[in-house]
Structure formats: structure tokens, C-alpha cells
Design a protein around this motif. Structure first.
Motif, PDB file in Angstrom:
ATOM      1  N   SER A  95       0.806  -1.221   0.000  1.00 29.64           N
ATOM      2  CA  SER A  95       0.000   0.000   0.000  1.00 29.64           C
ATOM      3  C   SER A  95       0.840   1.272   0.000  1.00 29.64           C
ATOM      4  N   THR A  96       2.119   1.168   0.382  1.00 31.07           N
ATOM      5  CA  THR A  96       2.993   2.342   0.406  1.00 31.07           C
ATOM      6  C   THR A  96       3.879   2.425  -0.827  1.00 31.07           C
ATOM      7  N   HIS A 116      11.306   1.200  -3.009  1.00 33.66           N
ATOM      8  CA  HIS A 116      10.103   1.851  -3.521  1.00 33.66           C
ATOM      9  C   HIS A 116      10.130   1.773  -5.041  1.00 33.66           C
TER      10      HIS A 116
END
Length: 668
Positions: free
Chosen positions: A348-349, A374
Motif C-alpha cells: 500500500s505504500t 520503492h
């Protein structure tokens, strides 16, 4: 509620002897009221006043025996205050009588001492005071005893009534408890028997004392076949081997399983419970049933273990489902890993939680270098000029980042999906990889549908970009050919209407591009039946063969002049084979036609020359024979000696032969 009942406990208590009783419980004995505790003092004072009055009365009436008046207060004090106070009051009567004598001016000594009456009277009063006090004490004690007895009787009656009420209440409570207990037992029995989980109750040594109906239904036993047996007899804990499961699988029960089962049992005996223990039970037919157990020990009030209860859930369907899910997961994992497209999954991040081999090959990283990063760390974050895997140099500027942010916001964030988005990844070697991405959010099963992650499918379009470049270059090349070709080229739709023309068509026919587009191709032919039939014949050949090559036709220019052309045409079709139009190319062969006309004339002359040559050849053959004969005659002929006329004739003959020889040579 009365005012007396509203008084505080201390104010409502009267101390009689050693006992404290309520004023409301005061009673009268022998006509003596027991009311206010100040009453004895008032009566005592009244008796003293009576003494003074009686003393005065006797003094004025008789003038003697006044001391006897002291009997009244002595009796009063003895009655109200008891034995000791009665004696004290009698003793005090002597000085008080003496004082009264003095007050009335009477010599006390003769009357009180000398006569002996005062002393004897005092002793009499002491006896009277002591007797009255004693009687009072006995009366008081009797009253207290009577009161206590009555109070006790009253309390006993009260307690008896209360006890009766309590017994009645307790009896009702006991009856209600028994009823509730029975209802609870019935309810619990109903719960146990209605449970969709199997329930087994065992004693302290593990022998079965109760099972519910569902246990019997699931495992196929009768109740008498189960009760009294040890719970271990229904499990393969001590029976290693291979068994068929109710799911259809073959289950191998080996040492690892039995060791683990015994470890759980030992832990259960130590802790008194075992939760979510997955193991197997034997069905009556010998098949294994996958179960999940929750077991807890039962204890008595002394804390001694009296047995255990186990809730056993048949998880065969769950196991079957888990097996199918595992096979599906393995299949999906295989699909993901076998996919030629790079697949990346983020939480979710936006942190990467999974990638496949194709994605790693795409970006050139090892898996441990990617997980936890990321997703943006694998993208282009700085403007600049980058080398692409297509071999080109690509300029990345702020417009690229603005477009990226806009696409992500408008599509991915608002709609939850992003399809066929062309962007770049940054390869480990610093080159950028053009990719086509399909991205979608992953949502939870909750009512809110929270975003729990995303999945992106990335296709390396480097080769496609190269092919597109080649196609683009080829297209530009073909467009250049189309544009610069000296042959006229035009394209029609499936109805035969012209849609595209090149410059050569405009030049050859004298029309502008705008004038040609929208015309039907048949309008370019001259008017007339023969030209119409010629066009229809060409269309028929085109439909029959799919193409026409080198068909000579005549077209009409805008100015009305006719030109000869040589036309080739073919149909244009889509992938499904549907007709979409046609393409025709033609060249002006008017000049060639003129040349061909001249060439035809030349061919006629050539034919005549060839005919003449044939005749000359035949003639040469004759001349060759003549020439040979003449030359032979000239060799053999010599002028004879003799007459001048004969020699002259012979010489003329030789000259004639020379002429014939030269003529033959010229003719050849």
C-alpha cells in the motif's frame, strides 16, 4: 413511618442494667411504668419535697416524730436506685433530720440521740432502704429477665418468621436453581448435540465418557462403540503407515507426525489446553479424516484434573480447498514466473514485495536488490538525456514528469487502473527501458475496500520501438517514393472513390489534388462505350485475379486531351480479408506509343530489307556460279596465234568476261 421510628438508634436506646433496649419496647410491670429515664429523678425529688412537707406538718401538728418523714425519700431512693443507694439514703437521713431540727429551732440531740429514737429510726431506715433497694433490684432483675425473655421470644419469633421466609425463599431459589440447572443442562445438551463440531468428553485417564451426535455421524460409529475407549484409539498417533484420506489423497503417517502429536499431548498435559491442533481421526471404515482440535482440561473445586473436553472440527473440505488453493497458487506462481512480461507487486505504500524473473531481466537487478525498494527508485527521477535500449538517445524533460503525474492522478488514483501506459524504467546499467504498463490497485475485502497494494505488468517494447522506427522510416521512405514517383499513384475506397493521389497523377491528368479526391476512378476514362467496356473488363480481371499488371488504357486529361497509360492495380484488404479499397499506378506511354509506331514502320522496312537480302543471296549464288565459270574461262582461255580479227574477237571476249566478273563481284 412514626416519629419514634424516625429517631436515630442512640436516641432511641434506654440502658436498663447492662442491657440497652428501645424506648418503643418499654413495658409496665406491677403498675410501674418504664418510660422516661428521668422519671426516677423527678419522683425522688418529689419524695424529698414530700419529706420536707411531712416534716413541717408533723412539727406543727404533733411537735414530735418528725424524723419518720425521712422514710419517704429513703423508700423512693431505694426503689428507684437500688440496694446501695437505699442504704446511703437511710444513712443520710440522720444528718438531714438533724439539719431539719436545727432549721425549726429544735434541739436535735435530745430528740435524735438522747432519746435513742433518732439512732434507732436511722437503723430502721437503713433496713427499710436496704430492703426496698433489694426488692427493687430483684424487681428490676425480674423485669429485665421478663423483658429479655419477651424480647428474645419476640426476636425468636422474628427470626423464626425471617427463617421461615428465608427457608421459603431459599426453597424457591433452590427450586428455581434446579429448574435453571435443568434448563441449562438441557440447553447445554442441546448445544452439544446440535453442534456442527464433534465434541468428545473424556475422564482423567482419557477414556471417552460422552460424544455428541455429530461425532458419530462424521466418523461412522455407534455410541456404544465409542464410550469407554481411550481417545488415542481413534487417532493414528501410534499407528504409522499410509492411509487413504476422505479427500481422496494418500496420507503417509510417519515418525515425524507421531513425534509432533506426542509433543502436543505432552504440552497439553502441562498447560491444560491445546488450541488449533491439526491432526487426523480414524473413520470407522479406516479412512483418515483431517480435523482441527481445541482441547481443554476439566477441574474440580479442589483444582484436581477430572477429565477433558475436545471440540473436533472436520476440516476435510478446508484441506481440499487449501490443496486447490495451493495448486492454484503454484499454477499462478508458474504463470507469473513464466510470463514474458515483467510483473511487479507493491504494497500500500509502494514498496516492492514481489517481482518475477522477466522483470529482473528487464531492469538487470537481482531479486534481493529490488525487494523492499520503492517502485519510484526504479523509475527516472531526474531530467536529462538517456541512452535507450533501442539504441537511441532520449531526452527526458519536465514535460515527461508533468505528463506522468497527470496520467497517474487522472487514471490510476481516480479510476484504480492504468492501461497501455508507455513509460520508462531505469536499468541497472543506467540505460532506460521503454515499457508498456498495465497497473491496477489491489483492494481489501472489507466494506471500505482499502487499497492494500498494486500490481503492474510491464512489457519491454524496445524491439517494438525499433520496429516502429523501422516502419516509420519505411513509411517515410514509401511516402517519399509515393510523393516523388514519376508514375501516377492513386488509392480508392471500396466504392472506387479516389482518396489519395500523388503529384504525378496531378501532372499527368492536369487536375489538382482537391479536384481528384472524391472523384470515382471511372471518371478518369474518356466517355464512350468502348472505354467503358475497357474499364469494366479491367475491374472484372481485378476481382477475378486480385491484381492487374501492365494494362494499357486511355485516360482523359482535364483539358480533354487523351493520353495512353499503362496501369497496374491491386485490391487493398484488411486482416479478415474484407475489401477496403484499391491502389493503382500508371505511367504515361503516349511518347512510347509514338516510338512504337515509328518502330513499327522501321520494322516494315527491315522486313523489306530482309526480303531483298534473301533475293540478293539467291542472286549471289547464281552470280558466284557465273563468276566461277568466268574466272575459270579466263584462266583457260588464251588468244590463238593467227589472224588479227580472231585475236581481236578473243580480246573482246576477254573484256566481256572481265565485265561479267566485276558485275558479279559488285552484285555479291
Amino acid at each position: 413511618m412514626s416519629k419514634a421510628e424516625q429517631t436515630t438508634p442512640k436516641e432511641n436506646q434506654v440502658k436498663i442494667g447492662d442491657a440497652e433496649i428501645s424506648k418503643n419496647d418499654m413495658m409496665t410491670i406491677n403498675g410501674m411504668p418504664l418510660t422516661n429515664p428521668r422519671t426516677p429523678l423527678i419522683l425522688t425529688i418529689s419524695s424529698i419535697l414530700t419529706y420536707f412537707l411531712l416534716f413541717t406538718f408533723l412539727y406543727y401538728i404533733q411537735g414530735q416524730a418528725m424524723a419518720i418523714s425521712a422514710i419517704i425519700p429513703v423508700i423512693a431512693v431505694g426503689w428507684f436506685y437500688g440496694f446501695k443507694m437505699g442504704i446511703c439514703a437511710a444513712i443520710l437521713s440522720f444528718p438531714i433530720n438533724t439539719l431539719m431540727y436545727e432549721l425549726f429551732g429544735i434541739q436535735w440531740f435530745p430528740g435524735m440521740v438522747k432519746s435513742g429514737g433518732g439512732v434507732a429510726g436511722t437503723f430502721g431506715l437503713i433496713i427499710i432502704g436496704a430492703a426496698v433497694g433489694r426488692i427493687r433490684d430483684l424487681s428490676k432483675h425480674l423485669r429485665r429477665e421478663l423483658y429479655e425473655r419477651k424480647r428474645v421470644e419476640k426476636e425468636l419469633k422474628t427470626h423464626r418468621d425471617k427463617l421461615g421466609e428465608m427457608v421459603k425463599l431459599k426453597t424457591e431459589e433452590l427450586q428455581m436453581s434446579n429448574k435453571n440447572l435443568k434448563e441449562t443442562k438441557d440447553h447445554l445438551d442441546n448445544i452439544i448435540e446440535s453442534s456442527l463440531d464433534s465434541i468428545i468428553v473424556s475422564d482423567s485417564v482419557g477414556n471417552v465418557t460422552r460424544v455428541n451426535k455429530y461425532f458419530l455421524d462424521i466418523f461412522g460409529y455407534r455410541e456404544e462403540e465409542v464410550l469407554g475407549k481411550h481417545t488415542m484409539e481413534f487417532t493414528p498417533m501410534n499407528k504409522e503407515g499410509t492411509y487413504e484420506s476422505t479427500t481422496g489423497e494418500l496420507i503417509h503417517v510417519g515418525k515425524e507426525y507421531t513425534d509432533n502429536a506426542h509433543a502436543v499431548v505432552y504440552k497439553f498435559l502441562e498447560e491444560g489446553k491445546a488450541t488449533n491442533w491439526e491432526n487426523y481421526y480414524f473413520r470407522k471404515d479406516g479412512k483418515l479424516v483431517s480435523v482441527e482440535q481445541n482441547i481443554v482440561c476439566l477441574y474440580n473445586n479442589a483444582g484436581e484434573r477430572t477429565g477433558a473436553v475436545a471440540v473436533v472440527r472436520d476440516i476435510s473440505e478446508r484441506k481440499r480447498t487449501e490443496g486447490e488453493l495451493k495448486r492454484t497458487k503454484d499454477h499462478l506462481d508458474n504463470i507469473i514466473e513464466s510470463s514474458l512480461d515483467g510483473i511487479i507487486v507493491g504494497d500500500s505504500t509502494g514498496n516492492i514485495v514481489r517481482v518475477n524473473k522477466s522483470f529482473l531481466a528487464l531492469i538487470g537487478y537481482q531479486i534481493e536488490e529490488v525487494l523492499g525498494k520503492h517502485i519510484m527508485e526504479l523509475s527516472i527521477t531526474e531530467p536529462g538525456t538517456y541512452e535507450s535500449t533501442t539504441g537511441e538517445m532520449v531526452e527526458i524533460n519536465e514535460d515527461y514528469f508533468n505528463d506522468t503525474r497527470e496520467i497517474i492522478y487522472e487514471k490510476l488514483i481516480k479510476e484504480g487502473t492504468l492501461r497501455n501506459w508507455e513509460s520508462y524504467y531505469l536499468n541497472k546499467n543506467g540505460r532506460i527501458v521503454p515499457v508498456e504498463q498495465n497497473i491496477s490497485y489491489l483492494y481489501s475485502d472489507s466494506e471500505e475496500g482499502d487499497i492494500i497494494g498494486s500490481v503492474g505488468i510491464n512489457r519491454d517494447i524496445s524491439e517494438r520501438r525499433k520496429a516502429e522506427k523501422e516502419i516509420r522510416e519505411a513509411k517515410e521512405f514509401l511516402e517519399n517514393i509515393f510523393r516523388t514517383s514519376v508514375d501516377g499513384i492513386f488509392i480508392t475506397d471500396d466504392k472506387g472513390v479516389i482518396t489519395i493521389v500523388n503529384k504525378a497523377v496531378e501532372k499527368m491528368l492536369g487536375y489538382s489534388k482537391d479536384e481528384l479526391i472524391g472523384k470515382h476512378a471511372s471518371e478518369l476514362a474518356p466517355k464512350g462505350k468502348e472505354y467503358k467496356e475497357e474499364g469494366m473488363e479491367m475491374v472484372k480481371r481485378l476481382h477475378d485475379e486480385g491484381f492487374v499488371i501492365g494494362k494499357e488504357r486511355i485516360l482523359s486529361r482535364k483539358d480533354g486531351r487523351l493520353i495512353d497509360i499503362e496501369q497496374s492495380a491491386t485490391f487493398l484488404k484488411d486482416k479478415e480479408g474484407n475489401l477496403r479499397g484499391s491502389m493503382s499506378s500508371f505511367r504515361d506511354i503516349t511518347e512510347r506509343k509514338k516510338m512504337e509506331s515509328k518502330l513499327a514502320q522501321s520494322e516494315k522496312l527491315k522486313s523489306l530489307g530482309e526480303l531483298s537480302g534473301g533475293v540478293a543471296h539467291d542472286f549471289n549464288n547464281v552470280l558466284a556460279a557465273i563468276l566461277g565459270r568466268v574466272q575459270l574461262l579466263k584462266i583457260q582461255f588464251k588468244p590463238p596465234p593467227g589472224k588479227h580479227e580472231k585475236r581481236k574477237s578473243m580480246l573482246d571476249l576477254l573484256k566481256s568476261l572481265d565485265i561479267i566478273e566485276r558485275a558479279s563481284l559488285d552484285g555479291a
